[in-house]
Write an enzyme that holds these catalytic residues in place. Structure first.
Site, PDB file in Angstrom:
ATOM      1  N   PRO A 116       0.827  -1.205   0.000  1.00 45.28           N
ATOM      2  CG  PRO A 116      -0.465  -1.383   1.944  1.00 45.28           C
ATOM      3  CD  PRO A 116       0.634  -2.048   1.186  1.00 45.28           C
ATOM      4  CB  VAL A 117       1.078   4.282  -2.172  1.00 47.98           C
ATOM      5  CG1 VAL A 117       1.581   3.494  -3.356  1.00 47.98           C
ATOM      6  CG2 VAL A 117      -0.378   4.658  -2.352  1.00 47.98           C
TER       7      VAL A 117
ATOM      8  N   GLY B 216       3.751   3.760   5.184  1.00 51.63           N
ATOM      9  CA  GLY B 216       4.871   3.369   6.040  1.00 51.63           C
ATOM     10  C   GLY B 216       5.430   1.998   5.738  1.00 51.63           C
ATOM     11  CG  LEU B 217       3.622  -1.466   4.982  1.00 45.64           C
ATOM     12  CD1 LEU B 217       2.380  -2.162   4.479  1.00 45.64           C
ATOM     13  CD2 LEU B 217       4.473  -2.460   5.767  1.00 45.64           C
ATOM     14  N   GLY B 218       7.098   1.343   2.915  1.00 38.39           N
ATOM     15  CA  GLY B 218       8.253   1.471   2.019  1.00 38.39           C
ATOM     16  C   GLY B 218       7.951   1.184   0.559  1.00 38.39           C
ATOM     17  CB  SER B 219       4.898   1.385  -1.550  1.00 38.72           C
ATOM     18  OG  SER B 219       4.674   2.736  -1.778  1.00 38.72           O
TER      19      SER B 219
ATOM     20  CB  ALA C  25      12.242   2.214  -0.602  1.00 41.57           C
ATOM     21  CB  ALA C  26       9.431  -1.953  -2.462  1.00 43.25           C
TER      22      ALA C  26
ATOM     23  CG  ASP D  69      11.490   3.931   3.998  1.00 44.89           C
ATOM     24  OD1 ASP D  69      11.734   3.898   5.210  1.00 44.89           O
ATOM     25  OD2 ASP D  69      10.396   4.264   3.513  1.00 44.89           O
TER      26      ASP D  69
HETATM   27  O1  PMV Z   1       6.822   6.520   6.505  1.00 40.33           O
HETATM   28  P1  PMV Z   1       7.998   5.639   6.252  1.00 40.33           P
HETATM   29  O2  PMV Z   1       7.864   4.265   6.779  1.00 40.33           O
HETATM   30  O3  PMV Z   1       8.525   5.707   4.894  1.00 40.33           O
HETATM   31  O4  PMV Z   1       9.152   6.043   7.212  1.00 40.33           O
HETATM   32  C1  PMV Z   1       9.642   7.296   7.358  1.00 40.33           C
HETATM   33  C2  PMV Z   1      10.599   7.285   8.470  1.00 40.33           C
HETATM   34  C3  PMV Z   1      10.948   8.669   8.939  1.00 40.33           C
HETATM   35  O5  PMV Z   1      11.901   8.489   9.974  1.00 40.33           O
HETATM   36  C4  PMV Z   1       9.732   9.384   9.508  1.00 40.33           C
HETATM   37  C5  PMV Z   1      11.546   9.493   7.819  1.00 40.33           C
HETATM   38  C6  PMV Z   1      12.900   9.037   7.357  1.00 40.33           C
HETATM   39  O6  PMV Z   1      13.297   9.480   6.266  1.00 40.33           O
HETATM   40  O7  PMV Z   1      13.589   8.282   8.044  1.00 40.33           O
END
Ligand code: PMV
Length: 311
Positions: free
Chosen positions: A95-96, A99-102, A104-105, A146
């Site tokens: 899911p975009v 917080g699951l790193g979509s 980056a993946a 990420d």
């Molecule tokens: O929202 P996510 O899971 O992509 O994580 C971001 C993590 C932060 O610490 C809030 C930002 C970062 O660049 O590390």
């Protein structure tokens, strides 16, 4: 035809403080994946990403569009100025904006598949460095956590700008990821924390230090296989993230529901204000925690087993 997949990721502890040089712990989530497939085409370079409604020739996308930028970066790195006609197809069930790193993946999968298709596969370090460039387009000022977890597909102890340190996990454990269903841009929550920090640096530096100390304690507990000890550290980390104003009523409700159902600990994960939370589940409470999360309004629940390595 070449194809490459990359996992999602979840931050265990240390988000936000990691942007300010503190350590954080993150692990891959292989239940969700992004896959890129590259094959020859008749003419041009085509990018097809149905989940984000992209079906375009590269030259029609703005150069700073993350998918276009990924292709340009790979071609520049490989010193290829006249690539053969090709089509890149991207599929992802991550899911975009949750917080699951979509992002980056997708970057990692495209970089690997494209470089391999062009006959010059890239090593993990280069893949990671290129994916970091793309993260900057997504996030503004990303720490790089990420892309690092996703590129290496390993649990990591991460400090911005430092060489990757693998995180040893002494004993496998179960995490339950609950999606609040509310999309929230990490870029916005990172910017909000920056404004707070600028307004009262010493107050926020103290919070970042407190988070860093939880991360160090958690790292030792994980290495020693003392999984239950991680729970209270996650709860404390959640409280500090609330102080940073990046929680939300939904995330608070989900974390409380998980704890009430027997989780050793629970916290929001990632940028916050929406997106995901995680619960650390004793084996006997996995079922109850999942149900509690659905009842508390989770839009998606993923159960994932964290081990020392995914490959
Ligand atoms: O929202 P996510 O899971 O992509 O994580 C971001 C993590 C932060 O610490 C809030 C930002 C970062 O660049 O590390």
């Amino acid at each position: 035809m070449t194809s490459s997949s990359a996992p999602g990721k979840i931050i265990l502890l240390g988000e936000h403080a990691v942007v300010y040089g503190r350590p954080a712990l993150a692990v891959p989530v292989s239940q969700v994946q992004a896959t890129a497939t590259v094959q020859s085409a008749e003419a041009g370079i085509w990018i097809h990403a149905p989940q984000v409604n992209v079906q375009e020739e590269l030259s029609n996308l703005a150069p700073e569009h993350p998918l276009a930028a990924t292709v340009h970066h790979v071609l520049a790195t490989l010193h290829i100025s006249a690539p053969p006609p090709l089509q890149i197809r991207i599929e992802s069930d991550i899911p975009v904006a949750s917080g699951l790193g979509s992002g980056a993946a997708v970057s990692v999968a495209v970089i690997r598949a494209l470089a391999a298709f062009l006959g010059q596969p890239l090593d993990d370090e280069t893949v990671n460095a290129l994916a970091y460039e793309i993260e900057k387009l997504h996030h503004g000022t990303p720490s790089g956590i990420d892309n690092t977890v996703v590129a290496y597909a390993q649990p990591v102890y991460f400090v911005k700008g430092k060489p990757i340190e693998r995180l040893r996990v002494g004993k496998p454990f179960t995490l339950i990821i609950g999606d609040s269903g509310i999309p929230a841009l990490t870029r916005d929550s990172v910017a909000a924390v920056r404004r707070l920090w600028e307004s009262a640096p010493s107050r926020y530096e103290r919070i970042f230090d407190a988070i860093a100390s939880l991360v160090q304690t958690a790292r030792r507990a994980l290495e020693n296989g003392d999984i239950a000890a991680l729970g209270p550290l996650m709860n404390e980390n959640h409280a500090l993230l609330r102080d940073l104003t990046v929680s939300s009523p939904n995330l608070d409700r989900l974390t409380e529901a998980a704890r009430a159902a027997g989780a050793w600990g629970a916290k929001l994960s990632g940028g916050g204000r929406g997106g995901n939370m995680i619960a650390l589940a004793p084996p006997e409470a996995i079922e109850a925690i999942q149900q509690a999360l659905w009842q508390a309004g989770a839009k998606r629940v993923i159960v994932t087993q964290v081990t020392h390595s995914t490959h």
